[in-house]
Design a protein around this motif. Structure first.
Motif, short mmCIF file in Angstrom:
data_model
loop_
_atom_site.label_atom_id
_atom_site.label_comp_id
_atom_site.label_asym_id
_atom_site.label_seq_id
_atom_site.Cartn_x
_atom_site.Cartn_y
_atom_site.Cartn_z
N GLY A 174 0.82 -1.20 0.00
CA GLY A 174 0.00 0.00 0.00
C GLY A 174 0.85 1.25 0.00
O GLY A 174 2.06 1.21 0.29
N GLU A 175 0.23 2.37 -0.32
CA GLU A 175 0.90 3.65 -0.35
C GLU A 175 0.19 4.60 0.59
O GLU A 175 -1.04 4.69 0.59
CB GLU A 175 0.90 4.22 -1.76
CG GLU A 175 1.68 5.51 -1.92
CD GLU A 175 1.82 5.96 -3.35
OE1 GLU A 175 2.39 7.04 -3.58
OE2 GLU A 175 1.37 5.22 -4.25
N VAL A 176 0.96 5.31 1.40
CA VAL A 176 0.37 6.20 2.39
C VAL A 176 -0.14 7.46 1.70
O VAL A 176 0.57 8.10 0.92
CB VAL A 176 1.40 6.57 3.48
CG1 VAL A 176 0.78 7.54 4.50
CG2 VAL A 176 1.90 5.31 4.18
N ALA A 177 -1.39 7.82 2.01
CA ALA A 177 -2.00 9.03 1.46
C ALA A 177 -2.01 10.17 2.46
O ALA A 177 -1.90 11.34 2.08
CB ALA A 177 -3.42 8.74 0.99
N SER A 178 -2.12 9.84 3.76
CA SER A 178 -2.16 10.88 4.78
C SER A 178 -1.78 10.31 6.14
O SER A 178 -1.89 9.10 6.37
CB SER A 178 -3.54 11.53 4.86
OG SER A 178 -4.51 10.60 5.28
N VAL A 179 -1.34 11.20 7.01
CA VAL A 179 -1.00 10.84 8.39
C VAL A 179 -1.82 11.73 9.31
O VAL A 179 -1.87 12.95 9.15
CB VAL A 179 0.50 11.04 8.67
CG1 VAL A 179 0.81 10.79 10.15
CG2 VAL A 179 1.35 10.14 7.79
N LYS A 180 -2.47 11.13 10.28
CA LYS A 180 -3.28 11.87 11.24
C LYS A 180 -2.52 12.00 12.56
O LYS A 180 -1.92 11.04 13.03
CB LYS A 180 -4.62 11.16 11.49
CG LYS A 180 -5.54 11.89 12.47
CD LYS A 180 -6.83 11.12 12.65
CE LYS A 180 -7.75 11.81 13.65
NZ LYS A 180 -9.02 11.04 13.83
N LYS A 181 -2.54 13.20 13.11
CA LYS A 181 -1.93 13.44 14.42
C LYS A 181 -3.02 13.73 15.44
O LYS A 181 -3.97 14.46 15.17
CB LYS A 181 -0.94 14.59 14.36
CG LYS A 181 0.32 14.29 13.58
CD LYS A 181 1.42 15.30 13.85
CE LYS A 181 1.02 16.70 13.44
NZ LYS A 181 2.13 17.68 13.63
N THR A 182 -2.85 13.17 16.64
CA THR A 182 -3.77 13.41 17.74
C THR A 182 -2.96 13.69 18.99
O THR A 182 -2.10 12.88 19.37
CB THR A 182 -4.67 12.18 17.98
OG1 THR A 182 -5.37 11.85 16.77
CG2 THR A 182 -5.68 12.47 19.08
#
Length: 390
Positions: A174-182
């Motif tokens: 797979g290819e990363v489209a976005s990273v979420k930060k919390t």
């Protein structure tokens, strides 16, 4: 959404090594290794020239490569009796003119202090040991007597990846489209197919895509792809001595080494000549106009060479100082870097992967202190230059 304790983005030698050493060192949590191209055909590792050396100017680079050398020395013990990567321990030979003498001598002193087995040769010594070499304009050469040479990069990467999978690491295409930060941490990532993966720790081993992955997390990282041409040469009149040559780096920057009964060569361009299009097309004019005449003047047997093949490789170039970025981000503490090797990733990947495993398990380095390679220097824009980039 599936959750993993550690998610490693990038399944080349660095990412695969990190996954392997995490399991080897006793990490009991879940690990995902995400790779967009599971054929691995166009990755940094597979298209490299497969070199390993200790001829660097930065002690950490020498120690990382020595860690990789130790893996090669213990390959069957590490991966089983069938493990083989075709290691050709023929050395490196880095040449210097009078203008480059002082730097070569300084580098050599650092290398020997850090356990490298190499020797300085003057022009007379070079001519005696390497009779195929024209020594005009040469003041010194540094020759690695042992522990340097080249190997099959795809095979070494495959050993780490398969061993990691055998220990329970999930390999996800797979290819990363976005990273979420919390809460100031990287909490999850979304792939281009829409699937989401939550993570306890995110390791950026994304190779040429490392800068893009960092930007998804709001981090500026000066790492991106650089394009290099490697030419395969046929030289019917080459002597047996030339076929036993070390990987040789001329004062012009041109390098060559034997490859079976043929040879390979290349030349890294100056900044103004860097290829702008990151495709897979070979520029044969680069060989004709920049390499052939100079190479033949240094090695007369190469006057009769013919280019029979060529390939393009991309590597993860750290534009700040051509040294790796390893360790956690100072604010996004669960975002770890293992990238920017600038052409040295194959030989330094095992050591870097081991270092990442130590950071995750122990919270600090146990084998090689890589604090100077941390992201802090990137944030401050204070380079730690490697003077011996090929």
């Amino acid at each position: 959404m599936k959750t993993y304790d550690v998610v490693i983005v990038g399944g080349g030698i660095v990412g695969s090594s990190a996954a392997y050493f995490l399991k080897k060192q006793g990490f009991t949590g879940t690990i995902a290794l995400i790779e967009r191209d599971t054929s691995y055909a166009n990755g940094c590792t597979a298209r490299s020239c497969g070199g390993i050396r200790q001829q660097f100017s930065t002690p950490e680079n020498i120690r990382l490569s020595k860690f990789g050398l130790n893996i090669l020395r213990r390959l069957k013990e590490e991966f089983g009796p069938e493990a083989d990567v075709g290691f050709h321990e023929q050395g490196y030979l880095i040449l210097a003119s009078e203008n480059g003498r002082a730097i070569l001598e300084e580098n050599h002193a650092i290398q020997v202090e850090n356990g490298a087995d190499n020797v300085l040769l003057d022009a007379q010594g070079l001519a005696k040991q390497f009779p195929w070499l024209v020594t005009d304009g040469l003041a010194l050469g540094c020759f690695g007597k042992s522990g340097e040479g080249w190997l099959d990069p795809y095979s070494l990467m495959g050993l780490f990846r398969k061993a990691a999978a055998a220990r329970g690491v999930d390999i996800i295409q797979g290819e990363v489209a976005s990273v979420k930060k919390t809460g100031g941490r990287a909490s999850s990532l979304t792939l281009t197919d829409g699937s989401e993966i939550a993570c306890g720790t995110l390791v950026n081993a994304g190779g040429t895509g490392a800068g893009a992955l960092a930007r998804m997390a709001g981090i500026e990282l000066p790492v991106g792809p650089r394009k290099r041409y490697v030419y395969v040469l046929d030289c019917p009149g080459a002597s047996e001595a030339l076929h036993k040559a070390p990987l040789t780096v001329d004062i012009s920057g041109i390098y060559f080494r034997p490859e079976g009964r043929q040879f390979i060569c290349g030349l890294s361009p100056e900044e103004v000549d860097e290829p702008r299009e990151m495709n897979w097309e070979v520029d044969y004019a680069w060989f004709e106009e920049r390499i052939w005449e100079t190479l033949a003047a240094r090695v007369p047997a190469f006057e009769a060479i013919k280019v029979v093949n060529a390939w393009v490789g991309h590597y993860d170039y750290n534009a700040l100082d051509q040294n790796a970025v390893i360790g956690p981000h100072p604010q996004v503490s669960n975002f770890l870097f293992a990238n920017g090797f600038s052409g040295h990733g194959l030989q330094q990947g095992p050591g870097a992967g081991n270092a990442i495993a130590e950071l995750i398990i122990h919270g600090g380095y146990r084998t090689i202190d890589l604090e100077r390679f941390g992201f802090e220097r990137i944030a401050r824009k204070v380079p730690l230059f490697e003077r011996n980039v090929i």
